[in-house]
Design a protein around this motif. Structure first.
Motif, short mmCIF file in Angstrom:
data_model
loop_
_atom_site.label_atom_id
_atom_site.label_comp_id
_atom_site.label_asym_id
_atom_site.label_seq_id
_atom_site.Cartn_x
_atom_site.Cartn_y
_atom_site.Cartn_z
N ASN A 86 8.54 -13.57 10.00
CA ASN A 86 7.31 -14.36 9.96
C ASN A 86 6.58 -14.06 8.66
N PRO A 87 5.68 -14.92 8.20
CA PRO A 87 4.88 -14.62 7.02
C PRO A 87 4.10 -13.32 7.20
N GLY A 88 4.07 -12.48 6.18
CA GLY A 88 3.36 -11.22 6.26
C GLY A 88 4.12 -10.10 6.94
N HIS A 89 5.43 -10.29 7.18
CA HIS A 89 6.26 -9.27 7.82
C HIS A 89 6.38 -8.05 6.89
N LEU A 90 5.83 -6.93 7.33
CA LEU A 90 5.83 -5.69 6.55
C LEU A 90 6.75 -4.65 7.18
N MET A 91 7.11 -3.66 6.36
CA MET A 91 7.80 -2.48 6.87
C MET A 91 7.06 -1.25 6.36
N VAL A 92 6.90 -0.26 7.23
CA VAL A 92 6.29 1.01 6.85
C VAL A 92 7.42 2.03 6.75
N VAL A 93 7.53 2.66 5.57
CA VAL A 93 8.71 3.46 5.24
C VAL A 93 8.30 4.84 4.71
N PRO A 94 8.85 5.91 5.23
CA PRO A 94 8.60 7.22 4.62
C PRO A 94 9.33 7.31 3.28
N TYR A 95 8.76 8.03 2.33
CA TYR A 95 9.45 8.21 1.05
C TYR A 95 10.73 9.01 1.24
N ALA A 110 0.84 -1.20 0.00
CA ALA A 110 0.00 0.00 0.00
C ALA A 110 0.87 1.24 0.00
N ARG A 111 0.30 2.33 -0.54
CA ARG A 111 0.99 3.62 -0.57
C ARG A 111 0.11 4.69 0.05
N ALA A 112 0.73 5.59 0.80
CA ALA A 112 0.06 6.79 1.30
C ALA A 112 0.78 7.99 0.69
N GLU A 113 0.39 9.19 1.10
CA GLU A 113 0.98 10.39 0.49
C GLU A 113 2.46 10.54 0.79
N SER A 114 2.88 10.17 2.03
CA SER A 114 4.28 10.40 2.39
C SER A 114 5.00 9.15 2.89
N ALA A 115 4.34 7.99 2.80
CA ALA A 115 4.95 6.74 3.25
C ALA A 115 4.31 5.57 2.51
N TYR A 116 4.94 4.41 2.61
CA TYR A 116 4.40 3.21 1.96
C TYR A 116 4.68 1.98 2.82
N ALA A 117 3.93 0.91 2.55
CA ALA A 117 4.10 -0.35 3.27
C ALA A 117 4.63 -1.39 2.28
N VAL A 118 5.71 -2.06 2.66
CA VAL A 118 6.38 -2.99 1.76
C VAL A 118 6.73 -4.27 2.52
N LEU A 119 6.72 -5.39 1.82
CA LEU A 119 7.11 -6.65 2.45
C LEU A 119 8.61 -6.68 2.69
N ASN A 120 9.00 -7.28 3.78
CA ASN A 120 10.41 -7.49 4.08
C ASN A 120 10.93 -8.65 3.23
N LEU A 121 12.07 -8.44 2.55
CA LEU A 121 12.65 -9.51 1.72
C LEU A 121 13.14 -10.68 2.55
N TYR A 122 13.46 -10.43 3.82
CA TYR A 122 13.98 -11.48 4.70
C TYR A 122 13.08 -11.55 5.95
N PRO A 123 11.84 -12.01 5.77
CA PRO A 123 10.84 -11.91 6.85
C PRO A 123 11.13 -12.80 8.05
N VAL A 139 10.16 -21.40 8.52
CA VAL A 139 9.39 -22.01 7.43
C VAL A 139 8.41 -20.98 6.90
N LEU A 140 8.55 -20.60 5.64
CA LEU A 140 7.70 -19.61 5.00
C LEU A 140 6.97 -20.29 3.84
#
Length: 203
Positions: A97-106, A82-95, A184-185
């Motif tokens: 746990n399953p569904g491990h996300l990171m929220v990052v400012p642009y 997902a994307r917001a105006e000043s940040a976005y949510a992205v999956l972690n390449l090295y999770p 295990v993923l």
């Protein structure tokens, strides 16, 4: 059997400690060792993380920083949920746990105190939405949420702030990570991204 699409079911092949391969199948394969009763889970993709592949060599913003580069990719290619105006949510390449996300400012900033009020609001909103989405698609029992500020605190990419949203389930810390140092993923990251993006709140 679990109904969580991000976790393996209890009846998956090989979970009873038996190898899915017959000794004759393994005998003809180079590099797998001598067949024995033990089943081994090979995770060679983790070597990229261990060796620091794609880790920035500088603290500067730009194409050398993966968190600066990802927003320029398509959502599918960048694993953006997902994307917001000043940040976005992205999956972690090295999770973890399953569904491990990171929220990052642009914006390329290192410290939480450097964020504007608008960025703080977007990071908070995306974090809430990430929790809601993962609960919807996989019934997470809880979450670990936080930021590692600075290399000394464990930040892998300290120059560009990012907040981890790690789903947790009862029993997800078992003998596999504790004894075998293996997670295990059961689902490809691209499939997880599509699942989360489809269920992400629109408001």
């Amino acid at each position: 059997m679990t109904d969580n699409p991000l976790l393996p079911g209890a009846d998956q092949p090989g979970e009873q400690g038996t190898s899915p391969y017959e000794p004759d199948e393994l005998a003809g394969r180079d590099g797998v060792g001598v067949p024995d009763p033990f089943m081994r889970l090979w995770t060679p993709h983790r070597m990229a993380y261990i060796e620091g592949e794609n880790k920035p060599t500088s603290t500067d913003a730009g194409s050398g920083c993966p968190f600066c580069r990802i927003p320029g990719l398509s959502d599918a290619d960048g694993l953006i949920a997902a994307r917001a105006e000043s940040a976005y949510a992205v999956l972690n390449l090295y999770p973890y746990n399953p569904g491990h996300l990171m929220v990052v400012p642009y914006r390329h900033v290192a410290d939480y105190t450097e964020l504007t009020q608008a960025e703080v609001a977007d990071v908070a909103k995306l974090t809430q939405q990430a929790m809601q989405t993962v609960r919807t698609v996989s019934a997470a029992h809880g979450f670990n949420i936080g930021m590692n500020q600075g290399e000394i605190a464990g930040a892998g990419i300290a120059a560009h702030l990012h907040q981890h949203v790690v789903p947790r389930w009862g029993g997800d810390t078992n003998f596999m990570p504790v004894v075998a140092q293996t997670k295990v993923l059961p689902q490809l990251l691209s499939d997880t991204r599509a699942l989360l993006a489809k269920s992400w709140p629109t408001d």
